[in-house]
Design an enzyme around this catalytic site. Structure first.
Site, PDB file in Angstrom:
ATOM      1  N   GLY A 187       3.650   1.691   7.915  1.00 17.54           N
ATOM      2  CA  GLY A 187       2.360   2.050   8.492  1.00 17.54           C
ATOM      3  C   GLY A 187       2.001   3.513   8.339  1.00 17.54           C
TER       4      GLY A 187
ATOM      5  CB  THR B  21      -0.880   0.003   1.271  1.00 18.28           C
ATOM      6  OG1 THR B  21      -1.716  -1.154   1.252  1.00 18.28           O
ATOM      7  CG2 THR B  21      -1.757   1.244   1.361  1.00 18.28           C
TER       8      THR B  21
ATOM      9  N   GLY C  44       0.714   4.796   5.924  1.00 11.04           N
ATOM     10  CA  GLY C  44      -0.610   4.847   5.295  1.00 11.04           C
ATOM     11  C   GLY C  44      -1.668   4.138   6.119  1.00 11.04           C
TER      12      GLY C  44
ATOM     13  CB  THR D 126       6.431   3.557  -3.632  1.00 13.52           C
ATOM     14  OG1 THR D 126       6.809   4.690  -2.854  1.00 13.52           O
ATOM     15  CG2 THR D 126       7.587   3.146  -4.518  1.00 13.52           C
TER      16      THR D 126
ATOM     17  CD  GLU E 269       1.495  -1.742   4.565  1.00 19.04           C
ATOM     18  OE1 GLU E 269       1.252  -0.923   3.692  1.00 19.04           O
ATOM     19  OE2 GLU E 269       2.200  -1.485   5.552  1.00 19.04           O
TER      20      GLU E 269
ATOM     21  CE  LYS F 242       9.545   7.161   1.964  1.00 16.66           C
ATOM     22  NZ  LYS F 242       8.580   6.236   1.463  1.00 16.66           N
TER      23      LYS F 242
HETATM   24  C1  5RP Z   1       1.512   2.090   4.293  1.00 17.00           C
HETATM   25  C2  5RP Z   1       2.976   1.855   4.257  1.00 17.00           C
HETATM   26  C3  5RP Z   1       3.715   2.359   3.060  1.00 17.00           C
HETATM   27  O1  5RP Z   1       4.444   1.317   2.498  1.00 17.00           O
HETATM   28  C4  5RP Z   1       4.653   3.442   3.490  1.00 17.00           C
HETATM   29  O2  5RP Z   1       3.917   4.441   4.191  1.00 17.00           O
HETATM   30  C5  5RP Z   1       5.382   4.079   2.301  1.00 17.00           C
HETATM   31  O3  5RP Z   1       4.472   4.786   1.526  1.00 17.00           O
HETATM   32  P1  5RP Z   1       4.900   5.654   0.279  1.00 17.00           P
HETATM   33  O4  5RP Z   1       5.289   4.710  -0.803  1.00 17.00           O
HETATM   34  O5  5RP Z   1       3.656   6.446  -0.048  1.00 17.00           O
HETATM   35  O6  5RP Z   1       6.032   6.543   0.702  1.00 17.00           O
HETATM   36  O7  5RP Z   1       3.575   1.283   5.125  1.00 17.00           O
HETATM   37  O8  5RP Z   1       0.938   1.630   5.480  1.00 17.00           O
END
Ligand code: 5RP
Length: 231
Positions: free
Chosen positions: A99, A32, A101, A35, A107, A125
């Site tokens: 987390g 989720t 999102g 990306t 996940e 990251k």
């Molecule tokens: C969602 C997640 C996502 O993998 C994490 O927040 C990275 O998100 P993004 O690709 O938008 O930076 O853990 O629960």
């Protein structure tokens, strides 16, 4: 290179890796986030290459179905060939913070069913020590104030109950009906131990430390291009 371009680059690279290394007719796990959304879009022309997918959120499910993927319920499958997801932080051992999102529980479940975890992210990251990004915990709503006190007393972090982005007065509710506590101010020197300890607090559904089941492969992009790291 802009961060969005870097995300698109890792999404494309993950599609190439998967089509090269995974035989046709398998079931893929899908994470989720922004990306992963780009990954889903890049994988869409190959939807029929897979028997189907297992998704980690209602948002990813809707996107996958819109592209014609068959989305299995996790209960319908016994094995997933690989799980592809982003991360909020990843350390040199492939241990992650996830987390952002709010989809951490599903996940972690889907990742645990998969034979390998492929993490896709941009180089912002990558960290030496997890914890700069606030640690999310999904909790049973009625336990949230009690858990907040435990976290503050035992771990010394600053804890806040997550609210929705568009309406700050509205509590963020996960796909499972849980609430999210975000803990900031932690320096996580021993991620496996912390992940295990947090799981023991009654009312905690899941925590965002992914150290017991870390990434096997990282596809990471920076302004210099894209790189692949195997752990
Ligand atoms: C969602 C997640 C996502 O993998 C994490 O927040 C990275 O998100 P993004 O690709 O938008 O930076 O853990 O629960």
């Amino acid at each position: 290179m802009h961060q969005d371009e870097q995300k698109a680059l890792v999404a494309k690279e993950a599609v190439s890796l998967i089509l090269k290394e995974i035989p046709e007719g398998e079931i893929l796990g899908i994470g989720t986030g922004s990306t992963v959304n780009l990954f889903i879009d890049a994988l869409a022309p190959h939807a029929n290459y897979f028997k189907g997918v297992v998704s980690s959120s209602d948002a990813s499910t809707a996107r996958l179905q819109g592209h014609g993927f068959h989305v299995f319920d996790a209960n319908e499958v016994s094995s997933i060939v690989a799980y592809v997801d982003g991360a909020d932080e990843i350390n040199p051992l492939g241990q992650m913070m996830k987390g952002g999102g709010g989809a951490l529980t599903r996940e972690k479940i889907v990742a645990s069913m998969a034979k390998q975890f492929i993490c896709i992210c941009d180089s912002t990251k990558q960290v030496d020590i997890l914890g700069k990004f606030p640690l999310p915990l999904e909790v049973i709503p009625l336990s949230s104030a009690h858990i907040q006190r435990i976290l503050e007393q035992r771990f010394g972090g600053q804890v806040s109950l997550r609210h929705t982005k568009n309406q700050s007065s509205q509590i963020f509710v996960t796909d499972n009906g849980g609430w999210i506590l975000d803990v900031s101010g932690l320096k996580i020197a021993h991620p496996k131990e912390l992940e295990t300890e947090l799981n023991q607090i009654p009312g905690v559904i899941c925590n965002g430390v992914f150290a017991l089941n870390p990434a096997n492969t990282l596809i990471v992009s920076s302004s210099a291009g894209v790189a692949r790291i195997n752990y």
